[in-house]
Design an enzyme around this catalytic site. Structure first.
Site: not given
Lengths: 268, 273
Positions: A62-65
């Site tokens: 996920y692009e949140s890391g």
């Protein structure tokens, strides 16, 4: 996106909607052991379904890391605590884009949008009226432009209708095959681009030469005329048109259990 | 050297009208209480920066604090659109809102350049999209070694960077953990910085994946328990998903929004101490 198209198709004992077929088809296209860059909504649902069925070792990013998140329920946002709690590693946002996405480490990127054109280019920015004075202001790019550019391949999942499948985008947010042919290569984009477009009507794939999206498989209970009528350009149909296998009992039950873990509907 | 302040004092001291202000947080640890304090102090003409402007930015925009937004994704995560943001862009209400729009990769790299003291950052990005036509802070640059054309984005150096973290110690060293987004870069890129924290502890205990900002890298620290609500603070409280749903209803209507603004922010008690 608008409300789902409920086909209410039945095969054997299983009743399912066109949206469920679309989610199941998206899940099936994710190979076990591969890494998948996931957005919230349908892509996240499909990726989590795949991990619970045929692809237990699918790596969810996920692009949140969060690298390798293993949520036991569907997250409502790309940064839910459950993703960080269950991840192999949590990295910063600059790192997720620079070290993980940009070099092409991620096999599959999952994208949706408000509009797609016949070359798989996507708009998530503005509808109508021009950029300065839009009729509808959408959320914007997020991670999509670089996901579209740098993942080894892209899956597009969108409901198919004449407002979303358009001849000309109001804004190019993310590039598929540009103006077709070898335009993507000429632009220097490294990933293969959108190899599959999964809709609530069936599956579209790019023509090997022109890269124009072509209907290659029909969903259960959908005919060619319906698919054409739901497309804002003159939709090409493959000579050998296949059909999608309806969801299995297992796929449906797992999908419904998953959806029940989230009270809210999918986001746009 | 960071100084411990009350939130209202810190905002009054650090945030001025016309400033470029970044309140960062990627779903987790969003500095909402600090945003509300900016509204309460009726700051105007701010350039607000944020990768993911969500509810608190919708509130700042609806309250008329901002004249410009620098961003890469503006929405109510998991719910839908930001109605105050849309009203400002589509109908200039309550004031016109200029935008400077990027992708996430571009924004993240702008903060990295800012934190690194470089004038710009290089990335593979934006190629073939319409974004560079509308955003002056996106250009291209040729690699001096291979000649390859790459995207360049100008550094982002806010006047004020504001983040929320779990803990500070009494000296003003800060630690945050879980999803930490682009917060470290925001503090290091900014000329002045404010960190609100859940609690002040005697000693920071190292956490897996923890990010520590030493006291000399932070301008001010304010203890604001619950300061990230309705977002969450890992180890402290969960995300209030209902709030995000309810915001959709409140924010759709200008009058309902104005009522919310009056009762919940402007006429409310000062920020928690």
């Amino acid at each position: 996106m608008t409300a789902s198209v409920s086909a209410g198709t039945s095969t054997g004992d299983a009743e399912f909607t066109a949206d469920e077929m679309m989610t199941v088809a998206a899940a099936r296209s994710l190979g076990d052991g591969t890494a998948c860059f996931v957005g919230i909504g349908l892509p996240s649902t499909a990726a989590n379904l795949a991990r619970r069925t045929h692809a237990p070792d699918l790596v969810l990013i996920y692009e949140s890391g969060t690298l390798g998140a293993k949520p036991d329920q569907l997250p409502l946002s790309i940064g839910d605590g459950i993703l960080a709690d269950t991840a192999d590693s949590v990295v910063s946002v600059p790192e997720i884009f620079n070290y993980w996405l940009q070099p092409g480490r991620v096999e599959t990127g999952f994208l949706g949008g408000a509009q797609v054109d016949k070359y798989g280019n996507i708009n998530t920015t503005v509808i109508g009226g021009g950029y300065e004075d839009p009729k509808v202001r959408l959320p914007g790019a997020g991670g999509a432009p670089e996901i579209a550019a740098s993942c080894q391949q892209v899956l597009i999942v969108m409901r198919q209708n004449t407002r979303s499948f358009v001849e000309t985008l109001d804004f190019v947010t993310s590039v598929g095959y540009g103006s077709g042919g070898d335009d993507r290569e000429r632009l220097g984009l490294r990933g293969a681009g959108p190899v599959t477009v999964i809709t609530d009507m069936g599956v579209l794939e790019p023509d090997p030469d022109t890269r124009e999206l072509t209907l290659t498989r029909l969903g259960p209970g959908v005919d060619v005329e319906q698919a054409r009528a739901a497309t804002g350009w003159d939709l090409r149909v493959a000579d050998e048109l296949g059909s999608q296998h309806p969801p299995t009992e297992t796929e449906l039950s797992v999908l419904r259990e998953l959806k029940a873990t989230i009270e809210n509907g999918e986001s746009t | 050297m960071s100084r411990t302040r009350q939130l209202d004092e810190a905002v009054a001291e650090l945030v001025g009208d016309g400033d470029v202000v970044a309140l960062e947080g990627f779903t987790h640890l969003i500095p909402v209480a600090a945003g509300h304090e900016i509204i309460r102090q009726r700051r105007r003409d701010l350039t607000l920066c944020r990768m993911t402007p969500d509810v608190v930015y919708d509130q700042l925009i609806g309250a008329g604090c901002a004249s410009k937004l620098v961003f890469s994704w503006g929405g109510n995560p998991g719910v839908g659109s930001l109605h105050r943001f849309r009203d400002a862009i589509q109908r200039s209400w309550p004031v016109p809102l200029e935008i400077e729009e990027h992708s996430h990769a571009g924004m993240a790299n702008r903060y990295v350049a800012g934190a690194s003291g470089l004038p710009f950052a290089v990335l593979r990005g934006y190629t073939g999209t319409d974004l560079p036509k509308h955003t002056d802070s996106i250009k291209t640059v040729s690699c001096p070694f291979t000649g390859e054309e790459l995207a360049a984005v100008s550094a982002l150096n806010p006047d004020v960077g504001i983040i929320h973290a779990q803990q500070a110690d009494k000296q003003g060293n800060v630690q945050m953990w879980g999803i930490t987004g682009v917060q470290k870069e925001t503090v290091l890129a900014a000329k002045r910085s404010l960190v609100t924290v859940e609690e002040t502890v005697d000693e920071l205990v190292p956490r897996p994946g923890g990010v520590v900002l030493p006291k000399w890298a932070v301008t001010a620290v304010a203890e604001v328990p619950g300061g990230a609500r309705p977002s969450y603070a890992q180890g402290y409280y969960e995300r209030d998903n209902d709030y995000y749903q309810q915001w959709d209803l409140i924010s759709r209507d200008r009058e309902k929004f104005q009522q919310w603004l009056d009762t919940e922010i402007l006429d409310a008690e000062r920020s928690p101490r």
